[in-house]
Design an enzyme around this catalytic site. Structure first.
Site, PDB file in Angstrom:
ATOM      1  N   GLN A  26      -2.764   1.987  10.143  1.00 24.08           N
ATOM      2  CA  GLN A  26      -1.486   2.073   9.427  1.00 24.08           C
ATOM      3  C   GLN A  26      -0.471   2.928  10.177  1.00 24.08           C
ATOM      4  O   GLN A  26       0.736   2.700  10.079  1.00 24.08           O
ATOM      5  CB  GLN A  26      -1.694   2.635   8.019  1.00 24.08           C
ATOM      6  CG  GLN A  26      -2.453   1.713   7.076  1.00 24.08           C
ATOM      7  CD  GLN A  26      -3.928   2.056   7.015  1.00 24.08           C
ATOM      8  OE1 GLN A  26      -4.509   2.544   7.996  1.00 24.08           O
ATOM      9  NE2 GLN A  26      -4.556   1.825   5.872  1.00 24.08           N
ATOM     10  N   ASN A  31      -6.125  11.780   0.506  1.00 22.87           N
ATOM     11  CA  ASN A  31      -5.230  10.960   1.326  1.00 22.87           C
ATOM     12  C   ASN A  31      -6.095  10.110   2.259  1.00 22.87           C
ATOM     13  O   ASN A  31      -7.322  10.203   2.254  1.00 22.87           O
ATOM     14  CB  ASN A  31      -4.247  11.831   2.106  1.00 22.87           C
ATOM     15  CG  ASN A  31      -3.123  11.028   2.725  1.00 22.87           C
ATOM     16  OD1 ASN A  31      -2.473  10.234   2.044  1.00 22.87           O
ATOM     17  ND2 ASN A  31      -2.879  11.202   4.008  1.00 22.87           N
ATOM     18  N   LYS A  32      -5.455   9.298   3.051  1.00 24.79           N
ATOM     19  CA  LYS A  32      -6.158   8.393   3.948  1.00 24.79           C
ATOM     20  C   LYS A  32      -7.203   9.142   4.776  1.00 24.79           C
ATOM     21  O   LYS A  32      -6.982  10.260   5.222  1.00 24.79           O
ATOM     22  CB  LYS A  32      -5.163   7.704   4.869  1.00 24.79           C
ATOM     23  CG  LYS A  32      -5.750   6.669   5.811  1.00 24.79           C
ATOM     24  CD  LYS A  32      -6.517   5.583   5.068  1.00 24.79           C
ATOM     25  CE  LYS A  32      -5.659   4.862   4.062  1.00 24.79           C
ATOM     26  NZ  LYS A  32      -6.442   3.864   3.278  1.00 24.79           N
ATOM     27  N   ARG A  48      -7.575  -1.102  -7.119  1.00 22.70           N
ATOM     28  CA  ARG A  48      -7.940   0.003  -6.224  1.00 22.70           C
ATOM     29  C   ARG A  48      -8.192   1.249  -7.069  1.00 22.70           C
ATOM     30  O   ARG A  48      -7.450   1.507  -8.021  1.00 22.70           O
ATOM     31  CB  ARG A  48      -6.842   0.279  -5.188  1.00 22.70           C
ATOM     32  CG  ARG A  48      -6.606  -0.892  -4.236  1.00 22.70           C
ATOM     33  CD  ARG A  48      -5.805  -0.476  -3.010  1.00 22.70           C
ATOM     34  NE  ARG A  48      -6.584   0.391  -2.142  1.00 22.70           N
ATOM     35  CZ  ARG A  48      -6.046   1.055  -1.111  1.00 22.70           C
ATOM     36  NH1 ARG A  48      -4.756   0.955  -0.843  1.00 22.70           N
ATOM     37  NH2 ARG A  48      -6.811   1.820  -0.341  1.00 22.70           N
ATOM     38  N   ARG A  83       0.851  -1.187   0.000  1.00 31.13           N
ATOM     39  CA  ARG A  83       0.000   0.000   0.000  1.00 31.13           C
ATOM     40  C   ARG A  83       0.884   1.234   0.000  1.00 31.13           C
ATOM     41  O   ARG A  83       2.087   1.143   0.187  1.00 31.13           O
ATOM     42  CB  ARG A  83      -0.946   0.000   1.218  1.00 31.13           C
ATOM     43  CG  ARG A  83      -0.332  -0.587   2.443  1.00 31.13           C
ATOM     44  CD  ARG A  83      -0.538   0.180   3.699  1.00 31.13           C
ATOM     45  NE  ARG A  83      -0.358   1.602   3.579  1.00 31.13           N
ATOM     46  CZ  ARG A  83       0.818   2.207   3.693  1.00 31.13           C
ATOM     47  NH1 ARG A  83       1.945   1.531   3.878  1.00 31.13           N
ATOM     48  NH2 ARG A  83       0.892   3.511   3.614  1.00 31.13           N
ATOM     49  N   ASP A 102      -2.588  10.363  -2.123  1.00 31.11           N
ATOM     50  CA  ASP A 102      -2.786   9.309  -3.106  1.00 31.11           C
ATOM     51  C   ASP A 102      -3.203   9.842  -4.464  1.00 31.11           C
ATOM     52  O   ASP A 102      -3.003   9.180  -5.469  1.00 31.11           O
ATOM     53  CB  ASP A 102      -3.834   8.321  -2.598  1.00 31.11           C
ATOM     54  CG  ASP A 102      -3.275   7.432  -1.504  1.00 31.11           C
ATOM     55  OD1 ASP A 102      -2.913   6.285  -1.813  1.00 31.11           O
ATOM     56  OD2 ASP A 102      -3.191   7.887  -0.351  1.00 31.11           O
TER      57      ASP A 102
END
Length: 358
Positions: free
Chosen positions: A207, A258-259, A98, A55, A248
């Protein structure tokens, strides 16, 4: 088992020639267990990307590039029609793993472009296959250089700060080398600065707790793990001088995906007068997308929340919304740190200039 990442244990490593295999660290098992997955077919690469065994946007792109090489091993060099049909199948298949990380599509497009350019020039299937492996290796090597350059530019921009906060994982596990956000911290450490980093655990898959805290511990950088909901309090206490995260996908206007939880941090940073930075390579920019409103947001399985790490923590049948990413508007970002320099302020015009720079 605390095991350091050494030259012998790289997050991503390809072995052999065009008939070779790909080794990936299974990040779902860290920090307790360091296990390598050996990918001998494209299905294993797809599964590793989909299930977050590998990831981080740059690492996903690198893995996918090698996945193309592995996927092409099922066809021979004597049937050109089958080769080109298989190339479309493999790249389309990997693209479906993804939806949000633009590096995935960037790497796959780059692999296809190389193959078709050689096809147009009459190159043999054997040599095209070799060129695909060389292109995957080039993507891998370039990311190593990119990580170091991001670190240098970020360390210069944040030389006056020592106390940071970060979210998710944007380190060596997410890239080919130092990472993006963590590259800034690692480079500051290389420059002799004593740092302290607050690490958001990063719900629901942790994470930050499992990966970022582990990487910082390996580097012996002082770190404090906090729940995501504690970030506002440590900001209010004056214990954070700057926030740095990865991304991302970044739209043409600078809006950054992003996350999940990153947008919250940016809003909190604005409220507390703390600069919020994104660190990401140029390959993460999607100039075909005008704003963050167009970025596709992956929604993941409800079980990641209701049965986190195998244990039920919510009533059966409860409705769940589980977006994997959120989008931070450009106006909340103090700067985007790239391998070419820092975009600040973050405007459409400066993004375009940096993207076009050589």
């Amino acid at each position: 088992m605390q095991t350091e990442l050494t030259a012998d244990v790289e997050p991503i490593r390809f072995h052999g020639q065009t008939d070779g295999t790909l080794d990936l660290i299974d990040q779902t098992l860290l920090p307790v267990e360091l296990t390598l997955i050996t990918c001998r077919d494209v299905e294993t690469v797809w599964e590793a990307i989909k299930l977050l065994r590998v990831r981080g946007a740059p690492a996903i792109g690198i893995a996918a590039a090698y996945g193309v090489v592995i996927g092409m091993q099922t066809v021979g060099d004597d049937d050109a029609a089958a080769f080109w049909k298989r190339l479309d199948e493999v790249t389309d298949y990997l693209a479906g793993s993804r939806p949000t990380a633009v590096n995935l599509f960037w790497a796959l497009d780059r692999m296809k472009r190389v193959a078709h350019q050689l096809r147009d020039s009459g190159t043999s299937i054997t040599d095209i296959r070799i060129a695909l492996l060389e292109e995957a290796k080039a993507i891998h090597a370039e990311d190593r250089e990119t990580c170091r350059a991001i670190g240098r530019h970020g360390a210069t921009a944040l030389a006056g700060a020592s106390n940071f906060l970060t979210h998710c994982n944007a380190g060596g596990l997410a890239t080919a080398d130092y990472g993006t956000a963590l590259a800034v911290f690692f480079t500051l450490q290389d420059d002799g600065k004593d740092l302290h980093v607050f690490v958001d655990e990063t719900r629901p898959l942790l994470q930050g707790a499992r990966l970022t805290a582990w990487e910082l511990a390996q580097r012996k950088i002082r770190a404090t793990l906090i729940c995501d909901s504690m970030a506002a309090q440590v900001m209010r206490e004056g214990r954070v001088e700057a926030i740095v995260t990865g991304a991302d996908r970044i739209a043409a206007n600078g809006d950054s995906a992003n996350k999940i939880g990153t947008y919250s941090l940016a809003v909190l940073a604005k409220a507390h007068g703390i600069p919020f930075y994104i660190a990401a390579p140029i390959s993460t920019f999607d100039m075909a997308i005008e704003s963050g409103d167009e970025i596709p947001i992956e929604e993941r399985a409800a079980e990641e929340i209701t049965h986190g790490f195998g244990r039920q923590t919510a009533p059966a049948g409860i409705n769940v919304y589980n977006p994997a990413f959120d989008v931070t508007p450009a106006e909340l970002i103090a700067g985007i740190i790239t391998e070419r320099g820092v975009i600040s302020p973050v405007t459409r015009e400066l993004v375009a200039q940096m993207f076009a720079a050589k």
